[in-house]
Structure formats: structure tokens, C-alpha cells
Enzyme design. Structure first.
Site, mmCIF file in Angstrom:
data_model
loop_
_atom_site.group_PDB
_atom_site.id
_atom_site.type_symbol
_atom_site.label_atom_id
_atom_site.label_comp_id
_atom_site.label_asym_id
_atom_site.label_seq_id
_atom_site.Cartn_x
_atom_site.Cartn_y
_atom_site.Cartn_z
ATOM 1 N N ASP A 196 0.813 -1.207 0.000
ATOM 2 C CA ASP A 196 0.000 0.000 0.000
ATOM 3 C C ASP A 196 0.850 1.263 0.000
ATOM 4 O O ASP A 196 0.373 2.338 -0.384
ATOM 5 C CB ASP A 196 -0.929 -0.010 1.218
ATOM 6 C CG ASP A 196 -1.925 1.133 1.184
ATOM 7 O OD1 ASP A 196 -2.672 1.238 0.193
ATOM 8 O OD2 ASP A 196 -1.960 1.926 2.144
ATOM 9 N N MET A 277 -8.217 6.140 2.429
ATOM 10 C CA MET A 277 -8.248 7.335 1.593
ATOM 11 C C MET A 277 -6.949 7.562 0.826
ATOM 12 O O MET A 277 -6.862 8.500 0.035
ATOM 13 C CB MET A 277 -8.519 8.565 2.473
ATOM 14 C CG MET A 277 -9.888 8.562 3.137
ATOM 15 S SD MET A 277 -11.242 8.545 1.940
ATOM 16 C CE MET A 277 -10.950 10.078 1.063
ATOM 17 N N ARG A 278 -5.950 6.711 1.043
ATOM 18 C CA ARG A 278 -4.684 6.925 0.345
ATOM 19 C C ARG A 278 -4.859 6.816 -1.162
ATOM 20 O O ARG A 278 -4.189 7.535 -1.928
ATOM 21 C CB ARG A 278 -3.629 5.936 0.846
ATOM 22 C CG ARG A 278 -2.249 6.187 0.227
ATOM 23 C CD ARG A 278 -1.168 5.318 0.826
ATOM 24 N NE ARG A 278 -0.820 5.768 2.162
ATOM 25 C CZ ARG A 278 -0.999 5.050 3.259
ATOM 26 N NH1 ARG A 278 -1.533 3.852 3.172
ATOM 27 N NH2 ARG A 278 -0.655 5.522 4.430
ATOM 28 N N ALA A 279 -5.753 5.951 -1.618
ATOM 29 C CA ALA A 279 -5.966 5.791 -3.054
ATOM 30 C C ALA A 279 -6.462 7.081 -3.682
ATOM 31 O O ALA A 279 -6.018 7.468 -4.777
ATOM 32 C CB ALA A 279 -6.964 4.662 -3.307
ATOM 33 N N VAL A 282 -3.464 9.619 -3.770
ATOM 34 C CA VAL A 282 -2.454 9.258 -4.766
ATOM 35 C C VAL A 282 -2.993 9.453 -6.178
ATOM 36 O O VAL A 282 -2.279 9.946 -7.074
ATOM 37 C CB VAL A 282 -1.998 7.800 -4.552
ATOM 38 C CG1 VAL A 282 -1.114 7.341 -5.703
ATOM 39 C CG2 VAL A 282 -1.246 7.669 -3.239
#
Length: 708
Positions: A196, A277-279, A282
Site C-alpha cells: 500500500d 483514503m490513500r488511493a 495518490v
């Protein structure tokens, strides 16, 4: 180690094909905050060549003069070497390679032994993370990286700093690195936490176009014959790419991400059911970098699509053994959910959804989020299988055969009297069973303290781990770290006794005894004969094996599968930690025919013996799933009993469990007798079920016990 400047690297612009890979590397170079790139692919696809070539086209950096960490002179980074003085200097962008076998102190930095022993000063010696600050940290075969180094990278990637608290050193320095890793999935998977942390992921495969393959070979041969001349041929294009990268780095700061664009990105990420929420973050950064690379000052639908194809495949929620990828039909449907030519003001209005304008007459299209997922297994540009696996796929397959239908289909597959092939060899496979959704297995932990390869399973004395003692003087175990405190203490004691010189000598050296965890070998021997070939039963066994494999790759165990049916036994799955390869092999495992029990036991002994030659310290657990019958060949049962009686000498290096699958009102007790002869633990099937098989394997916390 840092990239050498002496020999020219293969030019980045000379790479043939691999458009998705080069795009991902370029976008990560434009916006390092994206988080780097993970390159997955088969061997021999120029993964490492592309990464090393990237460093030669990166723009030069301004660094603070005399700073050990290469800090940006235009910003304060809370550097231990601040305040910086003197004019800034220029250096090439750095590509620092982290070897798979690197030690932790070399990565994070450690006490400078030269100054500590010579001057009595506790000074810090920077490691690879300090060298890679504001550059690229490259890990080849990142999936083989030791767990303690993975933990270090996770900390640095999360905080952007490296904190060292060891050997009397307490320091924290900036470590903003662009992490780039390459891996071959056949050699094992990557820990989900580290996966991830990679902003983008690319799957690369060799081209099947003969003309393109011929051009790859031609350029490689030319480069090997005359590296300098080959690099000169592409010098102009390399310089143009460097300038374009510098311009894009400046332009990305001014790219607009309006409310409508952010909503589209959020809709795409939610549609693929990604975790966290990283997706979204990014994808937004990647879309902005893609727009800057294309010379635009605003993000378009094409930018979001390109970003999603790189940032979401490894983040979407999927079954553990599904291939990573993205359903492009679903992606297009989610992008088209809101027309691109909407007025900019309409998307920014807080009351837009209730405005009732012409665009609102079309209801939100929730259907694409369902139907394309159910039409999974699309292919991306690299030819890999994509799309989330339909949750109803397995249940639908099972649902087509209700219990009554199963009862009608089973007799032919369960019969031990099925006709053999004319040659007396393996009969034609009666059928194959599919595994269900794998479940989470509880941890396997063998009794005692082993000394096997480092892993995350059973207690063991390993080269890395918690220090629990000191080896006696004169003993230098291979790989054992130096115990600095004990070494200095021994030197002081010797000097106090007036023996030898005042400095530290070789006789003072002491090594630490460290305790960590080891990887184990779990070997499953499955009776796949007709008497065991009930579809549901084989499905349960396969599901248990897949669940053990899922647990194995997370904990660095190795799992193997031996099946015996017809006239012989075979290693259906060599000991491995690659879940992708394992799932593919298990899906094809046939069942039916007679029961060659003796051949199965002999094959188990051979595999364990072979694995012990490969690694004498690796401990094994053997799980034999059978009803104890032996019907293949002459004197089949007697031969199997003789092998079981001799099992004791081979069993000293492994624990054994016999899972009794005999069913029916009248039972012969053959499996219980087999367990008694082998000195193994006997578990009746009615106490196992599908999940119970895993519980038996993972609950083995005591030494091998004899059956009552």
C-alpha cells in the site's frame, strides 16, 4: 549503494515498449509525493534496467553545502546538521540501491565505531536512508526483503523521517525517498502494508511481437558492445527528456484540481471499493502530474483514467488469490457517470445534486458498479487478468449442484473400482473440485526454539531479533551481530587486569545471541483417490490449503502439497510461498481412482529429506489427509504399514498429523492404525470440517504426540 557515475547506464529513451512502466516512473519523478512505483513482472523484462536508467535523466538538485543528508537549501527540514552555512551546491539526483541482504544498521545508520573506539565519541554514521533523501531508493526483488527491513521502510515512508534509537545514538533526520521496487510474483508476494505504500504499480510482461522483440535484442547487443557509443546515440533525446521533466516539476504546482475533478476521483475510488483514503490522494496527485507531463494546467478525464490505471490495481479490495488489475469497462463507466462537459460552476455548487437541472434528470448510474464486476477477468495492456472476482462465482458453481444432485454424481467418482488405463498407469481423471473463498488461518507455531531461516512463525535463534544473551568468547556464529556493549566490557576487564594493549583487540570481540522467529515448512499429503473424491470434501481440502498459503505468505512460511491417486503420487505443489502459483496449480488438481497409500508416504519422506538437504535447520509439519485405505498394487496395505513402521527415524525432524477421513457406519480404523504406527496424532474427520483442518495445522504448539 549509490549509483556509480563512471560507466554510462542504459539510456531511458532507448527502452523499447514498456509504455506503462516508463509512464509510471516519469510521473513518480515529476511528483515524488506520489509514493514511488512497484514493478511486477516476469523475469527478463528490463525492470531493473528501466529503474536504473531513470536516474540518468532526472534533473540535478540543489543541496546545502556540507549537509550529510543532502537537504534542500530553500526549505527547513529539521536537519541535525542545521544551520546550514555557505552557498548551495549542485549534485546529480541519486539512485540508492538497497540490497535484499542489507543489515538494519546499514539502512538506518548506526554508531560510528571508528570514532567511538578511537576518540570515545558517540557519533552517528548515516545509512542508506540518509543517502537516498530527495532521491530514489531502489529495492530489487523487494518481495524477498527481510521483515525487519520492511518495518524500517514502512516507518520512513509514513513519517518522511528516519529515527534511530540504538547503541547510544538518538537522532532523527529527514528521509523523503521515492521508493521503487521490482519483483517477480512467482517468488512470493509482498506484505500488504508495504504494498500500500507504493503509490503506483505496474505489471510488465515481455512483448509477443517478433519485430519489437528483435529490436530489444538489437539495442541490448549494441549497448553491450559499445556502451559509450550507444549512450551517445541517445544523448540528445535524454537531454530533452531531462528538460521536460524539469518543466513538468515546475508546472505541476500550478495544475488545477477543481471540485468536480475531486468528486470524479472519489467516485472512481469508491466504485472500486478501495480501502482507506490513500488511493484518492495518490490518484489526485498522479492525475495532476500526468496533466503537467502533457502540458496542461488542469486535470481532464484522460488524466484521471491514466492515474487510476496505475494507482488502484493494488489497492482495490479483491480475493487473496485474484490477480491484481483493473476492470477498464467499470473504470470508463464510473468516469462517464458525470459528463465531462458539465459547466464548471455546476460541479462546485453545494446544492448541485438537488438543483434539478438538465444534467440531474439522468439518475446516478449505480449499475456499472455491479455488472462490470460480475463480468470480471478483463485484460489490461500487459495481457494480465484483471477485474475483481465475483463474490457469487463460487457459490453459483456450487449452487448448480444441490445435495441430491451431488449424490447422483458422486458414486462414479468415489468408486475405487473405476477402470484403470490399459497400461496400468494413472486412470483418466474423474474430475476436479474448486476451492471456496479462503479464510483467515490462526498462526502455526511449532514447539521449542528452532534455528531455521528467519520468518514470522515459530520461536527460533536467528541472526536478527531481540538480543537475549552473548555467545562465549571465541565463538563467532555466522551472521551473528557484534554485541558492542559486551565487547567494550570485555576489553575493559582485560585492561583492568593489565593484560594486552589498551585498545580493543580481536579477542575482546563478542557476538550477540538473538531470538526471533523462523519460517516453517507445512507439507500436506492429500489422498485424492476415488474414496476421497467427493466433490465437497476435496473442495474443503483445497480451501484449507489455500488458506494456509495465504497465511504462509504473510508469515513467510512455505507450504507444499502432495497428492496420491491411481497408481502413484506426485508433488502437486512444490514447497513455495507464491500464492499465485499455488492457486493455479491447486485449481487443476484432479481426483479419482485407486489409493496408492504406500507411494504417497514414500513421496512425503523424499520431499522432506530433499528439503532438509536444502535447509537442515528448517522444521517441518506433515499433515496426511486420508481414510487409511490402500488399494493400488500388490500387497498395498502391507507395504504402507511397513513404511509407517519405519517412519520414526524420518519423523525426528518433523511433526505429523493424520486426519482420518473414513466415513460410514462400519469403519475399519485403518487411518487410526496408520497414525499409531507412525507415532502421529490421529484426528477423526468429524472433528475437523473445512476450517478444522487449518485449526489442526495452526494449533500445533506441542511436540509430536503418540496416538492413544
Amino acid at each position: 549503494m549509490t549509483r556509480s557515475e563512471s560507466a554510462p547506464s542504459y539510456p531511458f529513451t532507448a527502452l523499447v515498449g514498456a509504455q506503462e512502466l516508463t509512464t509510471a516512473l516519469v510521473l513518480s519523478a515529476i511528483a515524488p509525493e506520489i509514493g514511488g512505483v512497484l514493478v511486477r513482472g516476469e523475469k527478463g523484462t528490463a525492470k531493473s534496467t528501466a529503474v536504473r536508467a531513470l536516474a540518468s535523466v532526472l534533473p540535478e538538485q540543489q543541496v546545502a553545502q556540507g549537509c550529510r543528508f543532502g537537504c534542500d537549501p530553500e526549505r527547513s527540514e529539521d536537519c541535525p546538521d542545521e544551520p546550514h552555512s555557505g552557498p548551495a551546491t549542485t549534485r546529480p539526483a541519486r539512485l540508492v540501491e538497497l540490497p535484499v541482504g542489507a543489515t538494519e544498521d546499514r539502512v538506518v545508520g548506526s554508531l560510528d565505531l571508528r570514532r567511538a573506539l578511537g576518540e570515545g565519541e558517540a557519533a552517528y554514521q548515516p545509512g542508506l536512508l540518509a543517502d537516498a533523501h530527495r532521491g530514489i531508493l531502489y529495492v530489487d526483488e523487494v518481495n524477498l526483503l527481510h521483515d525487519h527491513l520492511v518495518d524500517v521502510l514502512l516507518d520512513a515512508a509514513a513519517m518522511g523521517r528516519n529515527t534511530v534509537e540504538r547503541d547510544g545514538v538518538s537522532i532523527s533526520h529527514p528521509a523523503r525517498v521515492t521508493l521503487v521496487g521490482t519483483m517477480n510474483p512467482e517468488e512470493g508476494e509482498l506484505r500488504p502494508q508495504l504494498l500500500d505504500r507504493f503509490g503506483l504499480t505496474v505489471h510488465i510482461a515481455a512483448s509477443r511481437d517478433p519485430h519489437e522483440r528483435a529490436e530489444v535484442v538489437r539495442r541490448r547487443l549494441d549497448s553491450d558492445a559499445d556502451p559509450a557509443g550507444f549512450a551517445a546515440r541517445f544523448a540528445e533525446s535524454e537531454a530533452e527528456l531531462t528538460q521536460r521533466l524539469a518543466d513538468a516539476r515546475e508546472a505541476v504546482r500550478h495544475v488545477r484540481l477543481d471540485e468536480r475533478t475531486l468528486r470524479t476521483i472519489a467516485r472512481v475510488c469508491a466504485g472500486f471499493d478501495v480501502d482507506g483514503m490513500r488511493a484518492d490522494i495518490v490518484t489526485a496527485r498522479t492525475a495532476a502530474a500526468h496533466a503537467a507531463w502533457q502540458g496542461r494546467d488542469h486535470v481532464t478525464r484522460a488524466d484521471i483514467r491514466a492515474a487510476a490505471l496505475l494507482s488502484l490495481p493494488h489497492r482495490r479490495r479483491r480475493a487473496p488469490f485474484d490477480a491484481p488489475g483493473l476492470d477498464e469497462d467499470l473504470l470508463d463507466a464510473l468516469l462517464d457517470d458525470e459528463p465531462e462537459d458539465d459547466p464548471p460552476g455546476g460541479g462546485d455548487s453545494p446544492g448541485d445534486e438537488g438543483g434539478g437541472g438538465p444534467e440531474q434528470e439522468t439518475p446516478p448510474q449505480d449499475q456499472p458498479e455491479q455488472s462490470p464486476e460480475e463480468d470480471a477477468h478483463e485484460e489490461d495492456g500487459s495481457g494480465s487478468t484483471n477485474g475483481p472476482r465475483p463474490k457469487s462465482e463460487d457459490s453459483a458453481a456450487e449452487g448448480s449442484t444441490d445435495p441430491s444432485t451431488r449424490a447422483e454424481d458422486t458414486p462414479s467418482s468415489e468408486s475405487e473400482d473405476a477402470p484403470e488405463a490399459p497400461s496400468g498407469g494413472m486412470p483418466t481423471p474423474v474430475g476436479t473440485a474448486s476451492a471456496q473463498q479462503p479464510y483467515r488461518a490462526r498462526r502455526l507455531e511449532l514447539a521449542g526454539v528452532g534455528s531455521g531461516p528467519s520468518g514470522r512463525r515459530s520461536p527460533a535463534l536467528t541472526p536478527r531479533g531481540r538480543t537475549v544473551g552473548v555467545h562465549p568468547a571465541g565463538i563467532e556464529p555466522a551472521g551473528a551481530p557484534v554485541h558492542l556493549t559486551a565487547t567494550l566490557r570485555a576489553s575493559a576487564a582485560r585492561r583492568a587486569g593489565g593484560l594486552g594493549p589498551a585498545r580493543v583487540t580481536g579477542t575482546d570481540l563478542r557476538h550477540a545471541v538473538t531470538r526471533g522467529r523462523e519460517a516453517n515448512l507445512v507439507l500436506l499429503a492429500v489422498d485424492a483417490s476415488g474414496s476421497m473424491a467427493a466433490r465437497k470434501r476435496m473442495s474443503e481440502v483445497k480451501t484449507a490449503v489455500l488458506s494456509l498459503l495465504l497465511d504462509a505468505y504473510q508469515r513467510r512460511d512455505r507450504v507444499g502439497l502432495i497428492t496420491f491417486r491411481g497408481a502413484g503420487a506426485e508433488v502437486a505443489l512444490p514447497p513455495t510461498s507464491s500464492v499465485d502459483a499455488a492457486a493455479a496449480r491447486l485449481a487443476e488438481m484432479p481426483h479419482g481412482g485407486r489409493t496408492p497409500l504406500a507411494e504417497g508416504l514414500s513421496e512425503v519422506a523424499r520431499v522432506v529429506a530433499r528439503e532438509r538437504v536444502r535447509d537442515r535447520n528448517q522444521r517441518a509439519l506433515v499433515v496426511i489427509v486420508t481414510d487409511g485405505r490402500a488399494t493400488a498394487g500388490t500387497h498395498a496395505l502391507a507395504r504402507a504399514q511397513r513404511i509407517a513402521d519405519a517412519w520414526g527415524t524420518a519423523a525426528s525432524a518433523m511433526e505429523t498429523v493424520v486426519v482420518d477421513c473414513e466415513s460410514g457406519r462400519f469403519r475399519m480404523g485403518l487411518a487410526a492404525d496408520l497414525a499409531g504406527r507412525m507415532g502421529a496424532e490421529h484426528i477423526p474427520l468429524e472433528q475437523v470440517a473445512a476450517s478444522g483442518l487449518v485449526e489442526i495445522v495452526t494449533d500445533r504448539t506441542s511436540p509430536r504426540r503418540s496416538a492413544a
